[in-house]
Each structure stands twice: as structure tokens, then as C-alpha cells.
Scaffold this motif. Structure first.
Motif, PDB file in Angstrom:
ATOM      1  N   LYS A  51      -0.426 -48.883 -30.834  1.00  0.00           N
ATOM      2  CA  LYS A  51       0.468 -49.375 -31.878  1.00  0.00           C
ATOM      3  C   LYS A  51       1.307 -50.477 -31.258  1.00  0.00           C
ATOM      4  O   LYS A  51       2.024 -50.245 -30.293  1.00  0.00           O
ATOM      5  CB  LYS A  51       1.350 -48.250 -32.417  1.00  0.00           C
ATOM      6  N   LEU A  52       1.195 -51.655 -31.805  1.00  0.00           N
ATOM      7  CA  LEU A  52       1.875 -52.826 -31.269  1.00  0.00           C
ATOM      8  C   LEU A  52       2.893 -53.333 -32.281  1.00  0.00           C
ATOM      9  O   LEU A  52       2.638 -53.317 -33.484  1.00  0.00           O
ATOM     10  CB  LEU A  52       0.862 -53.936 -30.973  1.00  0.00           C
ATOM     11  N   GLN A  53       4.043 -53.796 -31.793  1.00  0.00           N
ATOM     12  CA  GLN A  53       5.004 -54.415 -32.678  1.00  0.00           C
ATOM     13  C   GLN A  53       4.431 -55.740 -33.144  1.00  0.00           C
ATOM     14  O   GLN A  53       3.863 -56.491 -32.361  1.00  0.00           O
ATOM     15  CB  GLN A  53       6.329 -54.635 -31.972  1.00  0.00           C
ATOM     16  N   ASP A  54       4.590 -56.008 -34.435  1.00  0.00           N
ATOM     17  CA  ASP A  54       4.006 -57.211 -35.018  1.00  0.00           C
ATOM     18  C   ASP A  54       4.960 -57.771 -36.059  1.00  0.00           C
ATOM     19  O   ASP A  54       5.207 -57.141 -37.087  1.00  0.00           O
ATOM     20  CB  ASP A  54       2.659 -56.868 -35.657  1.00  0.00           C
ATOM     21  N   THR A  55       5.488 -58.945 -35.805  1.00  0.00           N
ATOM     22  CA  THR A  55       6.433 -59.560 -36.740  1.00  0.00           C
ATOM     23  C   THR A  55       5.727 -60.150 -37.954  1.00  0.00           C
ATOM     24  O   THR A  55       6.375 -60.534 -38.911  1.00  0.00           O
ATOM     25  CB  THR A  55       7.244 -60.663 -36.039  1.00  0.00           C
ATOM     26  N   SER A  95       5.205 -53.871 -42.116  1.00  0.00           N
ATOM     27  CA  SER A  95       5.638 -52.639 -41.445  1.00  0.00           C
ATOM     28  C   SER A  95       6.229 -52.910 -40.069  1.00  0.00           C
ATOM     29  O   SER A  95       6.888 -52.053 -39.485  1.00  0.00           O
ATOM     30  CB  SER A  95       4.460 -51.676 -41.305  1.00  0.00           C
ATOM     31  N   GLY A  96       5.968 -54.094 -39.538  1.00  0.00           N
ATOM     32  CA  GLY A  96       6.489 -54.439 -38.218  1.00  0.00           C
ATOM     33  C   GLY A  96       5.622 -53.965 -37.071  1.00  0.00           C
ATOM     34  O   GLY A  96       5.976 -54.106 -35.919  1.00  0.00           O
ATOM     35  N   GLU A  97       4.469 -53.352 -37.398  1.00  0.00           N
ATOM     36  CA  GLU A  97       3.569 -52.945 -36.326  1.00  0.00           C
ATOM     37  C   GLU A  97       2.115 -53.060 -36.777  1.00  0.00           C
ATOM     38  O   GLU A  97       1.811 -53.078 -37.959  1.00  0.00           O
ATOM     39  CB  GLU A  97       3.863 -51.536 -35.819  1.00  0.00           C
ATOM     40  N   THR A  98       1.260 -53.187 -35.797  1.00  0.00           N
ATOM     41  CA  THR A  98      -0.178 -53.252 -36.005  1.00  0.00           C
ATOM     42  C   THR A  98      -0.819 -52.156 -35.185  1.00  0.00           C
ATOM     43  O   THR A  98      -0.417 -51.911 -34.054  1.00  0.00           O
ATOM     44  CB  THR A  98      -0.742 -54.620 -35.555  1.00  0.00           C
ATOM     45  N   GLU A  99      -1.809 -51.508 -35.760  1.00  0.00           N
ATOM     46  CA  GLU A  99      -2.524 -50.462 -35.056  1.00  0.00           C
ATOM     47  C   GLU A  99      -3.901 -50.985 -34.669  1.00  0.00           C
ATOM     48  O   GLU A  99      -4.604 -51.547 -35.493  1.00  0.00           O
ATOM     49  CB  GLU A  99      -2.658 -49.231 -35.956  1.00  0.00           C
ATOM     50  N   THR A 114       7.372 -51.185 -20.380  1.00  0.00           N
ATOM     51  CA  THR A 114       6.400 -50.765 -21.393  1.00  0.00           C
ATOM     52  C   THR A 114       5.000 -50.603 -20.819  1.00  0.00           C
ATOM     53  O   THR A 114       4.199 -49.826 -21.335  1.00  0.00           O
ATOM     54  CB  THR A 114       6.347 -51.748 -22.578  1.00  0.00           C
TER      55      THR A 114
END
Length: 88
Positions: free
Chosen positions: A52-56, A60-64, A24
Motif C-alpha cells: 500500500k503506497l501513498q498516492d496523491t 483515497s490517498g493510497e494505491t495498492e 520506511t
């Protein structure tokens, strides 16, 4: 990564933590090198980077994350990320 957050009143720092793998990190570095080359043009003094990062923790499961960066700052980030890649 610590970013200056101008969306807050008064502005403050925002900590952004993320995990990367070599797989990545490589495309991220390539993209940042391309941006660095764009900043070499005198007209382009600052550029906005959008991650755009995956965020648990979000539904939405992601953070911008958007941030402005100048050539010197981007150069420092690239050196740090290259060091991190070499450690992986």
C-alpha cells in the motif's frame, strides 16, 4: 520497479515508483526477508506481495499494488533494496 501486469489484456509491464526513507524501508525489508524464508519451504514456490503506497493522485490517498514473486526474484529485490538502504 517494473512489474508484469496480468490484469491488462494483453499483459504488459507496469511501472511503480515510490519514495522511501530509511525509516520506511527497514520494516519493508524485514517483511520481505520473512517472505523469503517462507519461500524456502518447497511447497511455497510463489507468494503474493501486497504494497500500500501513498498516492496523491487518487481520491483515497493510497494505491495498492499486488504482485507475485518467486524466491529468486525476491532475492534480487532484496539485494537492490539493501543497496538503496545503504545509500540513504
Amino acid at each position: 520497479m517494473k512489474l508484469q501486469d496480468y490484469g491488462k489484456s494483453p499483459p504488459g509491464e507496469r511501472n511503480v515508483q515510490f519514495r522511501v526513507t530509511r525509516v520506511t524501508l527497514e520494516p519493508m525489508l524485514k517483511s520481505m526477508v520473512d517472505i523469503s524464508q517462507q519461500l524456502a519451504v518447497p511447497v511455497n514456490r510463489v507468494v503474493v506481495i501486497n504494497l500500500k503506497l501513498q498516492d496523491t493522485k487518487t481520491s483515497s490517498g493510497e494505491t495498492e499494488v499486488k504482485f507475485n514473486v518467486c524466491k529468486d526474484t525476491l532475492g534480487s529485490m532484496l539485494r537492490s533494496m539493501n543497496f538503496t538502504r545503504d545509500q540513504l
